[in-house]
Scaffold this active site. Sequence first.
Site, PDB file in Angstrom:
ATOM      1  N   CYS A 194     -23.899  38.536  -2.986  1.00 24.80           N
ATOM      2  CA  CYS A 194     -24.286  38.233  -4.379  1.00 24.80           C
ATOM      3  C   CYS A 194     -25.816  38.228  -4.490  1.00 24.80           C
ATOM      4  O   CYS A 194     -26.485  37.394  -3.856  1.00 24.80           O
ATOM      5  CB  CYS A 194     -23.710  36.886  -4.789  1.00 24.80           C
ATOM      6  SG  CYS A 194     -24.206  36.360  -6.442  1.00 24.80           S
ATOM      7  N   CYS A 237     -27.219  34.891  -5.871  1.00 23.04           N
ATOM      8  CA  CYS A 237     -27.166  33.830  -4.854  1.00 23.04           C
ATOM      9  C   CYS A 237     -28.342  33.952  -3.880  1.00 23.04           C
ATOM     10  O   CYS A 237     -28.926  32.947  -3.457  1.00 23.04           O
ATOM     11  CB  CYS A 237     -25.848  33.898  -4.094  1.00 23.04           C
ATOM     12  SG  CYS A 237     -24.381  33.708  -5.132  1.00 23.04           S
TER      13      CYS A 237
END
Length: 351
Positions: A65, A68
């Site tokens: 991600c 993230c």
Amino acid sequence: MAGGPCGPLQTVLLAVLFAAVVVAAAEPEQAAPPAERSLVQPMTASNWTLVMEGEWMLKFYAPWCPSCQQTDAEWETFARNGEILQISVGKVDVIQEPGLSGRFFVTTLPAFFHAKDGIFRRYRGPGIFEDLQNYIVEKKWQSVEPLTGWKSPASLTMSGMAGLFSISGKIWHLHNYFTVTLGIPVWCSYVFFVVATLVFGLFMGLVLVVISECFHVPRPRHSSDRSEQNQTSEEAQRAEQLQDAEEEKDDSNEEENKDSLIDEEEEEKEDLGDEDEVEEEEEEDNLAAGVDEERSEANDQGPLREGSVAEEEVGPEKTEGDIPEQPSSADTQMAGDSLRQRKSQHADKGP
């Protein structure tokens, strides 16, 4: 002869150089500076209950991600100041721990949660250190509605959700093993999972049937016969009750009809009685008027009778038939009798 002594010297020098190289290679390399230890505590299915005590901030992420990865540095800085803020900081890899992502019902990444003595709240702000610090210092979490009831990660429903997510994670890993490691085509993997699902469903159905047969106590035949007889008798009683109720309704309807007919007859009789009374009053008035007229005529004829008496004294040849008769009370009695007869007739007609 001149080149003879130089040869051994060269060999010695070469030997010394070779020994130095070997020693240098044998010496351990200088250790790199130790990496700074991360203060973010990884959370797994085995230790996630630690967040039930104290104050925690959790981050759900995935290695692939990009969002993230952008918040990793800010999260590490926030964890270093955890001792000052008196808060513990943890992170959960949803790829490695799908059960925890199902327990918290994570649908977007990254996802942040705040926990205070087992009460969980969703943090929807940016994952920046300053915002996270203000969220804790200013206690902004108090204005956020907590996850209660079935939404709480510690509830039974979320435990079941965690089991489903963990099963799906295992199936995904198995699918990757078939397609990547073994090189099986994707459609073959799908067929395998479909067949496995059908077989597992049939097996579970068979297990449930066996369990029900083991715990089910069969009823004796006599009791079943009695139960059937009781049911038939109850049905017969219900039918009789329904018939009785219908009969009572019919009787009540007939009584109501009779009462309505009687009321109508009484009303008609009252109307007839009123009409008869009016007629009787008119007849009485007419008879009274006739009597008054007869009396007036009798009064008018009084002098005539005196003259007739004188004529009788003068002429005795005249008979008594030539003298006019006076009106007697017999006529009035007859009129009264006729009125009484009519009244009696009306009274007979009434009932």
